[in-house]
Design a protein around this motif. Structure first.
Motif, PDB file in Angstrom:
ATOM      1  N   ASN A 155       1.489   4.011  -5.458  1.00 27.97           N
ATOM      2  CA  ASN A 155       2.600   3.259  -6.041  1.00 27.97           C
ATOM      3  C   ASN A 155       3.826   3.385  -5.129  1.00 27.97           C
ATOM      4  N   ILE A 156       4.003   2.399  -4.269  1.00 24.35           N
ATOM      5  CA  ILE A 156       5.097   2.452  -3.295  1.00 24.35           C
ATOM      6  C   ILE A 156       6.454   2.427  -3.979  1.00 24.35           C
ATOM      7  N   ARG A 157       6.550   1.703  -5.088  1.00 22.80           N
ATOM      8  CA  ARG A 157       7.818   1.667  -5.811  1.00 22.80           C
ATOM      9  C   ARG A 157       8.255   3.078  -6.193  1.00 22.80           C
ATOM     10  N   ASP A 160       9.602  -1.776   2.170  1.00 22.00           N
ATOM     11  CA  ASP A 160       8.449  -2.623   1.836  1.00 22.00           C
ATOM     12  C   ASP A 160       7.762  -3.114   3.101  1.00 22.00           C
ATOM     13  N   GLU A 161       8.538  -3.366   4.126  1.00 24.11           N
ATOM     14  CA  GLU A 161       7.964  -3.838   5.391  1.00 24.11           C
ATOM     15  C   GLU A 161       7.027  -2.789   5.989  1.00 24.11           C
ATOM     16  N   LEU A 206      -0.340  -0.419   4.793  1.00 27.37           N
ATOM     17  CA  LEU A 206      -1.205  -0.366   3.624  1.00 27.37           C
ATOM     18  C   LEU A 206      -2.085  -1.596   3.471  1.00 27.37           C
ATOM     19  N   THR A 207      -1.689  -2.713   4.040  1.00 25.28           N
ATOM     20  CA  THR A 207      -2.506  -3.905   3.905  1.00 25.28           C
ATOM     21  C   THR A 207      -3.719  -3.812   4.834  1.00 25.28           C
TER      22      THR A 207
END
Length: 231
Positions: free
Chosen positions: A192-194, A222-223, A229-230
């Motif tokens: 959970n990056i948030r 986010d960048e 992560l993608t």
């Protein structure tokens, strides 16, 4: 507080972590990030002494734990909440929590003071079997058990994975409270990056068992997350 110097870790003949160098400051939350299967859980297991073997140095408060057993590392002040929680289903909530006291050098056979504040449901259900709890309640129980070891540093492996949304926020607030109230150092494997952006003071991205990027929490954007992560 915790230093990994040229750490390599193995499962049998499989070389999983390669030359890991990290330094985690006392009283900070440190996020371990990366795609699935890149070595995040293995990093925590290596710190805990749960892989087949490791080379390099693992220092906690300048105490070299590199060749010490898992139990000795727990006694030295490392608490661990594994992925999947691994509570004992036939033990009561109270019995599961008090298991952690075996690693407490002070030998106190009592529930940690902060548990009633953090997890009132557990205190209301001390005699209930752990296996009857929901996934989120079992996660609370696993954290309470780890707190019973009286740790200086807490390893959390994806603590919000597979948990109902109404309890995810409680777990997140619990982690921040543990850090702020107890000055507890926390190493957090989290998808959970948030939450990682909100809570962490520092972070590392792993890829194929190697460190590809480290930084301060404020630098986690986010960048960066999309880049590492993608698939």
């Amino acid at each position: 507080m915790l230093q990994l110097e040229s750490v390599n870790s193995f499962y049998g003949g499989s070389h999983i972590l390669h030359d890991i160098n990290l330094e985690i400051e006392k009283g900070k939350i440190f996020a371990v990030l990366g795609r699935n299967g890149v070595g995040k859980s293995t990093l925590l297991k290596t710190i805990m002494g749960l892989t087949s073997s490791m080379t390099g140095k693992l220092l906690l408060n300048e105490d070299d734990l590199s060749t010490k057993t898992t139990f000795s590392r727990a006694r030295a002040g490392i608490g661990y909440v594994p992925q999947g929680r691994e509570i004992i289903p036939d033990f009561s909530v109270k019995e599961n929590i008090l298991m952690g006291r075996f690693a407490d050098i002070n030998g106190k056979v009592e529930i940690p003071e902060l548990v009633p504040e953090l997890f009132p449901y557990l205190m209301d259900n001390l005699n209930r079997a752990g296996g009857l709890l929901s996934g989120g309640q079992q996660q609370q129980l696993a954290i309470a058990r780890a707190l019973a070891t009286n740790p200086d540093i807490l390893l959390l492996d994806e603590p919000t994975e597979g948990i109902q949304p109404n309890i995810v926020e409680q777990i997140e607030e619990c982690i921040i409270t543990l850090n702020q109230k107890l000055n507890l150092t926390i190493i957090l494997v989290e998808q959970n990056i948030r939450f990682a952006k909100r809570a962490s003071h520092g972070f590392v991205f792993l890829d194929n068992g190697r460190v590809v990027l480290t930084g301060k929490g404020a630098e986690l954007t986010d960048e960066l997350a999309n880049k590492h992560l993608t698939i």
